[in-house]
Design a protein around this motif. Structure first.
Motif, PDB file in Angstrom:
ATOM      1  N   MET A   1       3.660  16.773 -13.149  1.00 50.83           N
ATOM      2  CA  MET A   1       3.204  18.133 -12.891  1.00 50.83           C
ATOM      3  C   MET A   1       4.360  19.121 -12.785  1.00 50.83           C
ATOM      4  SD  MET A   1       0.587  19.352  -9.888  1.00 50.83           S
ATOM      5  CE  MET A   1      -0.577  18.117 -10.440  1.00 50.83           C
ATOM      6  N   MET A   2       5.477  18.703 -12.228  1.00 50.78           N
ATOM      7  CA  MET A   2       6.578  19.619 -11.977  1.00 50.78           C
ATOM      8  C   MET A   2       7.641  19.580 -13.055  1.00 50.78           C
ATOM      9  SD  MET A   2       5.315  20.775  -9.252  1.00 50.78           S
ATOM     10  CE  MET A   2       6.607  21.954  -8.921  1.00 50.78           C
ATOM     11  N   GLY A   3       7.444  18.754 -14.097  1.00 55.21           N
ATOM     12  CA  GLY A   3       8.458  18.661 -15.145  1.00 55.21           C
ATOM     13  C   GLY A   3       8.600  19.928 -15.957  1.00 55.21           C
ATOM     14  N   ILE A   4       7.558  20.755 -16.008  1.00 56.34           N
ATOM     15  CA  ILE A   4       7.603  21.972 -16.824  1.00 56.34           C
ATOM     16  C   ILE A   4       8.208  23.152 -16.073  1.00 56.34           C
ATOM     17  CG2 ILE A   4       5.608  21.261 -18.183  1.00 56.34           C
ATOM     18  CD1 ILE A   4       3.892  23.114 -16.486  1.00 56.34           C
TER      19      ILE A   4
ATOM     20  N   LEU B   1       2.505   6.585  -6.896  1.00 56.09           N
ATOM     21  CA  LEU B   1       1.541   7.542  -7.439  1.00 56.09           C
ATOM     22  C   LEU B   1       1.981   8.985  -7.196  1.00 56.09           C
ATOM     23  CD1 LEU B   1      -1.841   5.829  -6.448  1.00 56.09           C
ATOM     24  CD2 LEU B   1      -0.853   6.036  -8.731  1.00 56.09           C
ATOM     25  N   ILE B   2       2.532   9.253  -6.012  1.00 47.89           N
ATOM     26  CA  ILE B   2       3.003  10.600  -5.700  1.00 47.89           C
ATOM     27  C   ILE B   2       4.170  10.988  -6.603  1.00 47.89           C
ATOM     28  CG2 ILE B   2       4.089  12.030  -3.922  1.00 47.89           C
ATOM     29  CD1 ILE B   2       2.459  10.526  -1.851  1.00 47.89           C
ATOM     30  N   GLN B   3       5.107  10.066  -6.802  1.00 48.31           N
ATOM     31  CA  GLN B   3       6.252  10.348  -7.667  1.00 48.31           C
ATOM     32  C   GLN B   3       5.816  10.541  -9.116  1.00 48.31           C
ATOM     33  OE1 GLN B   3       8.983   7.139  -7.042  1.00 48.31           O
ATOM     34  NE2 GLN B   3       9.540   7.780  -4.959  1.00 48.31           N
ATOM     35  N   LEU B   4       4.849   9.730  -9.573  1.00 53.83           N
ATOM     36  CA  LEU B   4       4.369   9.867 -10.944  1.00 53.83           C
ATOM     37  C   LEU B   4       3.668  11.204 -11.153  1.00 53.83           C
ATOM     38  CD1 LEU B   4       3.880   8.519 -13.731  1.00 53.83           C
ATOM     39  CD2 LEU B   4       1.735   7.620 -12.798  1.00 53.83           C
TER      40      LEU B   4
ATOM     41  N   ILE C   1      13.836  25.758 -11.558  1.00 56.74           N
ATOM     42  CA  ILE C   1      14.252  25.472 -10.184  1.00 56.74           C
ATOM     43  C   ILE C   1      13.387  26.221  -9.176  1.00 56.74           C
ATOM     44  CG2 ILE C   1      16.175  25.641  -8.548  1.00 56.74           C
ATOM     45  CD1 ILE C   1      18.086  25.269 -10.863  1.00 56.74           C
ATOM     46  N   LYS C   2      13.029  27.468  -9.476  1.00 55.40           N
ATOM     47  CA  LYS C   2      12.187  28.233  -8.558  1.00 55.40           C
ATOM     48  C   LYS C   2      10.794  27.625  -8.434  1.00 55.40           C
ATOM     49  CE  LYS C   2      14.550  32.611  -9.508  1.00 55.40           C
ATOM     50  NZ  LYS C   2      14.414  33.989 -10.075  1.00 55.40           N
ATOM     51  N   GLY C   3      10.250  27.161  -9.541  1.00 53.79           N
ATOM     52  CA  GLY C   3       8.929  26.550  -9.495  1.00 53.79           C
ATOM     53  C   GLY C   3       8.915  25.205  -8.795  1.00 53.79           C
ATOM     54  N   GLN C   4      10.023  24.453  -8.901  1.00 51.58           N
ATOM     55  CA  GLN C   4      10.083  23.141  -8.281  1.00 51.58           C
ATOM     56  C   GLN C   4      10.152  23.205  -6.767  1.00 51.58           C
ATOM     57  OE1 GLN C   4      13.347  21.108 -10.164  1.00 51.58           O
ATOM     58  NE2 GLN C   4      12.235  20.824 -12.105  1.00 51.58           N
ATOM     59  N   THR C   5      10.431  24.378  -6.221  1.00 47.28           N
ATOM     60  CA  THR C   5      10.398  24.512  -4.760  1.00 47.28           C
ATOM     61  C   THR C   5       8.978  24.417  -4.213  1.00 47.28           C
ATOM     62  OG1 THR C   5      10.306  26.935  -4.984  1.00 47.28           O
ATOM     63  CG2 THR C   5      12.481  25.927  -4.737  1.00 47.28           C
ATOM     64  N   TRP C   6       7.980  24.524  -5.074  1.00 45.51           N
ATOM     65  CA  TRP C   6       6.576  24.396  -4.668  1.00 45.51           C
ATOM     66  C   TRP C   6       6.087  22.952  -4.735  1.00 45.51           C
ATOM     67  CZ3 TRP C   6       2.498  28.534  -4.735  1.00 45.51           C
ATOM     68  CH2 TRP C   6       3.058  29.812  -4.601  1.00 45.51           C
ATOM     69  N   SER C   7       6.943  22.005  -5.067  1.00 48.01           N
ATOM     70  CA  SER C   7       6.489  20.640  -5.299  1.00 48.01           C
ATOM     71  C   SER C   7       5.860  20.018  -4.061  1.00 48.01           C
ATOM     72  CB  SER C   7       7.662  19.783  -5.789  1.00 48.01           C
ATOM     73  OG  SER C   7       8.718  19.788  -4.837  1.00 48.01           O
ATOM     74  N   LEU C   8       6.452  20.239  -2.890  1.00 49.53           N
ATOM     75  CA  LEU C   8       5.892  19.662  -1.670  1.00 49.53           C
ATOM     76  C   LEU C   8       4.515  20.232  -1.368  1.00 49.53           C
ATOM     77  CD1 LEU C   8       6.207  17.863   0.797  1.00 49.53           C
ATOM     78  CD2 LEU C   8       7.393  19.731   1.953  1.00 49.53           C
ATOM     79  N   MET C   9       4.353  21.536  -1.554  1.00 48.50           N
ATOM     80  CA  MET C   9       3.053  22.161  -1.319  1.00 48.50           C
ATOM     81  C   MET C   9       1.998  21.642  -2.293  1.00 48.50           C
ATOM     82  SD  MET C   9       2.019  26.196  -1.426  1.00 48.50           S
ATOM     83  CE  MET C   9       3.160  26.600  -0.112  1.00 48.50           C
ATOM     84  N   LEU C  10       2.357  21.516  -3.573  1.00 46.18           N
ATOM     85  CA  LEU C  10       1.390  21.062  -4.560  1.00 46.18           C
ATOM     86  C   LEU C  10       1.017  19.602  -4.353  1.00 46.18           C
ATOM     87  CD1 LEU C  10       2.740  22.807  -7.792  1.00 46.18           C
ATOM     88  CD2 LEU C  10       0.850  23.510  -6.321  1.00 46.18           C
TER      89      LEU C  10
ATOM     90  N   MET D   1       0.820  -1.204   0.000  1.00 46.36           N
ATOM     91  CA  MET D   1       0.000   0.000   0.000  1.00 46.36           C
ATOM     92  C   MET D   1       0.857   1.259   0.000  1.00 46.36           C
ATOM     93  SD  MET D   1      -3.069   1.135  -0.149  1.00 46.36           S
ATOM     94  CE  MET D   1      -4.031  -0.318   0.267  1.00 46.36           C
ATOM     95  N   ILE D   2       1.883   1.266   0.840  1.00 45.07           N
ATOM     96  CA  ILE D   2       2.760   2.436   0.920  1.00 45.07           C
ATOM     97  C   ILE D   2       3.588   2.569  -0.350  1.00 45.07           C
ATOM     98  CG2 ILE D   2       4.664   3.481   2.205  1.00 45.07           C
ATOM     99  CD1 ILE D   2       3.586   2.203   4.704  1.00 45.07           C
ATOM    100  N   SER D   3       4.029   1.451  -0.909  1.00 42.63           N
ATOM    101  CA  SER D   3       4.787   1.502  -2.165  1.00 42.63           C
ATOM    102  C   SER D   3       3.926   2.047  -3.294  1.00 42.63           C
ATOM    103  CB  SER D   3       5.302   0.101  -2.522  1.00 42.63           C
ATOM    104  OG  SER D   3       6.167  -0.386  -1.510  1.00 42.63           O
TER     105      SER D   3
END
Length: 226
Positions: free
Chosen positions: A57-60, A49-52, A63-72, A42-44
């Motif tokens: 979502m964050m591929g576009i 799913l989170i990594q996918l 570096i500044k935008g990727q700092t929002w990844s945890l929040m998103l 279940m955890i795997s």
């Protein structure tokens, strides 16, 4: 009839106090966690799913935008879990409240706009007036672009509220029709029950899709301002 129909959207209270905060904390308790060296299936699956989603979502972003990844990622998990919570019997869906959705949309939208004016002020101001605009149209275009900018958080909140509310109302109406037809026409009741099951499955998908759409639009606003 109207009172019973919209009763599920009334904020629940306990001893006269709203318990929305406790309800919003409930899905996070149900998320599986592990302190072991090897995770279970279940955890795997949850981590995959989170990594996918994060990669897509964050591929576009830079570096500044990727700092929002945890929040998103936290945002999409929160909205998705609260949407699914409302599909349980005798439960309450916090995302059917426009005030709550505005409380999520406005700060996130404001954060992306402030980020844009902080790091790329000229490009952000250039959106208000496209290049080559005739002089008589300049005031009108500036007003239109300003209105379109400030309407973005309202569109985010209304889209989420309308989709979740409409699905719940349809389930409520078809479920009531199924109960009413059981004594009148059992065959018709079976048909409406099948429709109810299919609509419930669709609503599960809508709950996750709307969480993804809300987060994706915030991500696109961030991309335009970084």
């Amino acid at each position: 009839m109207n009172e019973n129909l919209f009763a599920s959207f009334i904020t629940p209270t306990m001893m006269g106090l709203p318990i929305v905060m406790l309800i919003m904390m409930f899905p996070s308790i149900m998320l599986p966690t592990s302190n072991r060296l090897i995770n279970n299936r279940m955890i795997s699956l949850q981590q995959w799913l989170i990594q996918l989603t994060s990669k897509q979502m964050m591929g576009i972003h830079n570096i500044k935008g990727q700092t929002w990844s945890l929040m998103l990622m936290s945002l999409i998990m929160f909205i998705g879990s609260t949407n699914l919570l409302g599909l349980l019997p005798h439960s309450f869906t916090p995302t059917t409240q426009l005030s709550m959705n505005l409380g999520m949309a406005i700060p996130l939208w404001a954060g992306t706009v402030i980020t844009g004016f902080r790091h790329k002020a000229k490009a952000s101001l250039a959106h208000f007036l496209p290049q080559g605009t005739p002089l008589p149209l300049i005031p009108m275009l500036i007003i239109i672009e300003t209105i379109s900018l400030f309407i973005q958080p309202m569109a985010l909140a209304v889209r989420l509220t309308a989709n979740i509310t409409a699905g719940h109302l349809l389930i409520h109406l078809i479920g009531g029709a199924t109960l009413a037809l059981m004594n009148i026409s059992p065959i018709t009741a079976v048909i409406t029950f099948i429709i109810l099951v299919l609509l419930t499955i669709l609503e599960f998908a809508v709950a996750l899709i709307q969480a993804y759409v809300f987060t994706l639009l915030v991500s696109l606003y961030l991309h335009d301002n970084t």
